[in-house]
Design a protein around this motif. Structure first.
Motif, short mmCIF file in Angstrom:
data_model
loop_
_atom_site.label_atom_id
_atom_site.label_comp_id
_atom_site.label_asym_id
_atom_site.label_seq_id
_atom_site.Cartn_x
_atom_site.Cartn_y
_atom_site.Cartn_z
N MET A 1 0.82 -1.15 0.19
CA MET A 1 -0.17 0.00 -0.03
C MET A 1 0.87 1.14 -0.02
O MET A 1 0.48 2.26 -0.43
CB MET A 1 -0.92 0.15 1.03
CG MET A 1 -2.20 -0.89 0.93
SD MET A 1 -3.31 -0.25 -0.25
CE MET A 1 -3.72 -1.54 -1.09
N LYS A 3 3.36 1.98 -1.74
CA LYS A 3 3.71 2.43 -3.05
C LYS A 3 2.39 3.22 -3.80
O LYS A 3 2.60 4.24 -4.56
CB LYS A 3 3.89 1.26 -3.97
CG LYS A 3 4.27 1.39 -5.39
CD LYS A 3 4.77 0.02 -6.18
CE LYS A 3 4.53 0.18 -7.64
NZ LYS A 3 4.25 -1.16 -8.28
N ILE A 4 1.39 2.64 -3.30
CA ILE A 4 0.03 3.10 -3.90
C ILE A 4 -0.05 4.47 -3.30
O ILE A 4 -0.51 5.64 -3.81
CB ILE A 4 -1.29 2.39 -3.89
CG1 ILE A 4 -1.06 0.77 -4.44
CG2 ILE A 4 -2.51 2.90 -4.55
CD1 ILE A 4 -2.12 0.03 -4.17
N GLN A 7 2.28 7.08 -5.00
CA GLN A 7 1.57 7.44 -6.15
C GLN A 7 0.51 8.27 -6.32
O GLN A 7 0.28 9.24 -7.03
CB GLN A 7 1.21 6.19 -6.96
CG GLN A 7 2.58 5.08 -7.67
CD GLN A 7 2.06 3.96 -8.31
OE1 GLN A 7 0.88 3.97 -8.64
NE2 GLN A 7 3.00 3.41 -8.72
N ILE A 53 -4.55 4.48 -10.91
CA ILE A 53 -3.33 3.94 -10.16
C ILE A 53 -3.71 2.55 -9.48
O ILE A 53 -2.95 1.50 -9.20
CB ILE A 53 -3.03 4.99 -9.04
CG1 ILE A 53 -2.34 6.06 -9.77
CG2 ILE A 53 -2.26 4.41 -7.90
CD1 ILE A 53 -2.20 7.37 -8.78
N CYS A 54 -4.93 2.64 -8.94
CA CYS A 54 -5.63 1.38 -8.33
C CYS A 54 -5.30 0.16 -9.56
O CYS A 54 -4.99 -1.05 -9.18
CB CYS A 54 -7.13 1.15 -8.20
SG CYS A 54 -7.44 2.20 -6.50
N LYS A 55 -5.88 0.42 -10.75
CA LYS A 55 -5.81 -0.68 -11.63
C LYS A 55 -4.48 -1.34 -12.04
O LYS A 55 -4.07 -2.39 -12.12
CB LYS A 55 -6.52 -0.33 -13.03
CG LYS A 55 -7.99 -0.36 -12.93
CD LYS A 55 -8.81 0.08 -14.22
CE LYS A 55 -10.22 -0.12 -14.04
NZ LYS A 55 -10.95 0.59 -15.00
N GLU A 56 -3.50 -0.03 -12.11
CA GLU A 56 -2.01 -0.52 -12.39
C GLU A 56 -1.39 -1.33 -11.58
O GLU A 56 -0.51 -2.28 -11.50
CB GLU A 56 -1.19 0.72 -12.42
CG GLU A 56 -1.34 1.48 -13.84
CD GLU A 56 -0.91 3.12 -13.57
OE1 GLU A 56 -1.60 3.79 -14.36
OE2 GLU A 56 -0.25 3.30 -12.62
N ASN A 57 -2.11 -1.23 -10.03
CA ASN A 57 -1.41 -1.97 -8.87
C ASN A 57 -2.21 -3.04 -8.51
O ASN A 57 -2.06 -3.66 -7.58
CB ASN A 57 -1.11 -0.84 -7.74
CG ASN A 57 -0.24 0.05 -7.79
OD1 ASN A 57 0.96 -0.42 -7.85
ND2 ASN A 57 -0.58 1.22 -8.46
N ASP A 58 -3.43 -3.57 -9.38
CA ASP A 58 -4.36 -4.39 -9.08
C ASP A 58 -4.82 -4.30 -7.69
O ASP A 58 -5.05 -5.35 -6.64
CB ASP A 58 -3.37 -5.75 -8.87
CG ASP A 58 -4.01 -6.74 -10.04
OD1 ASP A 58 -4.98 -6.56 -10.48
OD2 ASP A 58 -3.10 -7.79 -10.18
N ALA A 59 -5.24 -2.95 -7.38
CA ALA A 59 -5.85 -2.79 -5.89
C ALA A 59 -7.16 -2.55 -6.13
O ALA A 59 -7.53 -2.07 -7.28
CB ALA A 59 -5.12 -1.50 -5.24
#
Ligand SMILES: Cc1cc2nc3c(=O)[nH]c(=O)nc-3n(C[C@H](O)[C@H](O)[C@H](O)COP(=O)(O)OP(=O)(O)OC[C@H]3O[C@@H](n4cnc5c(N)ncnc54)[C@H](O)[C@@H]3O)c2cc1C
Length: 300
Positions: A1, A3-4, A7, A53-59
């Motif tokens: 988290m 990293k997210i 970002q 950002i969520c999609k890029e990080n699979d969150a």
């Protein structure tokens, strides 16, 4: 988290990104563990950045309004919770056409249209929450539903803001297509009629009825269960002898059996256990299976 978080801060600024945010602060039940990350974007571009950002990080991400129909579990919400920021609360009145942004409070909207001598929303007076949440839920009371005076809604879908005519929104009893498709409500456009002099009186009477019949003095998320086609959930719960029944800090309201209230430091697990008891007893008594109206989110 972490990293997210970094970002998100880089993209939308640290003032509107929060770590480990207690969801009990953002729900009318005053219950719920922490959201890993909590953001309050102030523009469509910022919402898009958060989603990307969520999609890029699979969150995962979850949009909330004012949390007045939510039970957040005690383990909190993984990923990012998005709550519309202050710049999403504009209400524009142009004749009989009203545009309200998703973060505007439904109560503020109701008062503004009454002041503008317009009719159509008076029956929704007193329903807590935002315009976005009310559209998502097709909020309603006393024979009124928000869909009845909506013209179209603007949603964020697949990265684009699009208008959807209300007849294509699949609005039904406490439901809409927003529930089935990944969409974020940005704005709602209403078409109202000129007040014939009755709107204010109706709004006052319904507000009074709400205060007399509902346990508004306690934290809750409104009616716990949907109205079954056979009648009222509150009547069935009352007939099952459950008024005042408690689990921990959660209690079936004495004033209105349709509401589970937080009488002090209730945990989500208490509410869940109480809901199970209610469902089982009502089913044993009547053969009717109650279905939750409140939305249960997060993890144990
Ligand atoms: C005392 C009390 C009385 C109540 N009385 C009524 C009543 O008479 N009638 C009634 O219908 N409800 C009632 N409710 C329930 C609640 O007020 C409504 O469901 C309300 O419309 C929820 O709005 P909200 O902004 O709080 O949404 P939330 O509870 O935050 O969210 C509800 C759902 O909407 C989604 N959502 C919220 N905003 C958006 C958005 N911008 N885009 C996409 N999805 C979104 C969320 O993801 C969630 O799934 C009552 C609640 C309380 C506490």
């Amino acid at each position: 988290m972490q990293k997210i978080y970094k970002q998100l801060v880089d993209k939308i600024g640290k003032d509107i990104v929060f770590k480990n945010e207690p969801m009990s602060k953002h729900t009318s039940f005053k219950i719920g563990g922490n959201a890993d990350l909590f953001v309050t974007p102030n523009s469509v571009a910022q919402i898009e950045s958060v989603i990307n950002i969520c999609k890029e990080n699979d969150a995962s991400y979850f949009v909330i309004g004012n949390g007045s129909n939510l039970l957040v579990l005690d383990g909190g919400i993984s990923g990012v919770v998005i709550k519309m920021g202050n710049d999403f609360s504009d209400i524009q009145i142009d004749g009989q056409t009203i545009k309200a942004q998703a973060g505007a409070l439904l109560s503020t909207l109701c008062v503004k249209v009454l002041e503008a001598s317009l009719k159509g929303l008076e029956g929704l007076m007193g329903i807590p929450g935002t315009v976005g949440g009310a559209v998502y839920m097709n909020a309603g009371a006393y024979g009124y539903e928000i869909k009845d005076c909506l013209q179209y809604i603007t949603v964020l879908k697949d990265g684009k803001a699009v208008d959807i005519d209300i007849k294509d929104c699949g609005m039904g009893y406490r439901t809409s297509i927003i529930k089935e498709q990944e969409m974020i409500v940005l704005e709602a456009c209403f078409k109202l009629t000129k007040d014939d002099g009755t709107a204010m009186q109706i709004a006052k009477e319904l507000l009074e009825r709400r205060r007399n019949k509902q346990p508004v003095e306690y934290p809750s998320a409104g009616s716990t269960f949907k109205r079954p086609k056979e009648g009222y959930a509150s009547r069935l719960i009352d007939e099952a002898g459950l008024k005042g029944h408690k689990v921990g800090g959660a209690c079936v309201s004495d004033k209105h059996a349709g509401f589970i209230i937080n009488i002090g430091d209730a945990k989500a697990k208490h509410v869940i256990e109480l809901m199970k008891i209610v469902e089982e007893r009502v089913y044993q008594m009547s053969g009717i299976m109650l279905e939750p109206e409140i939305k249960i989110v997060g993890h144990e």
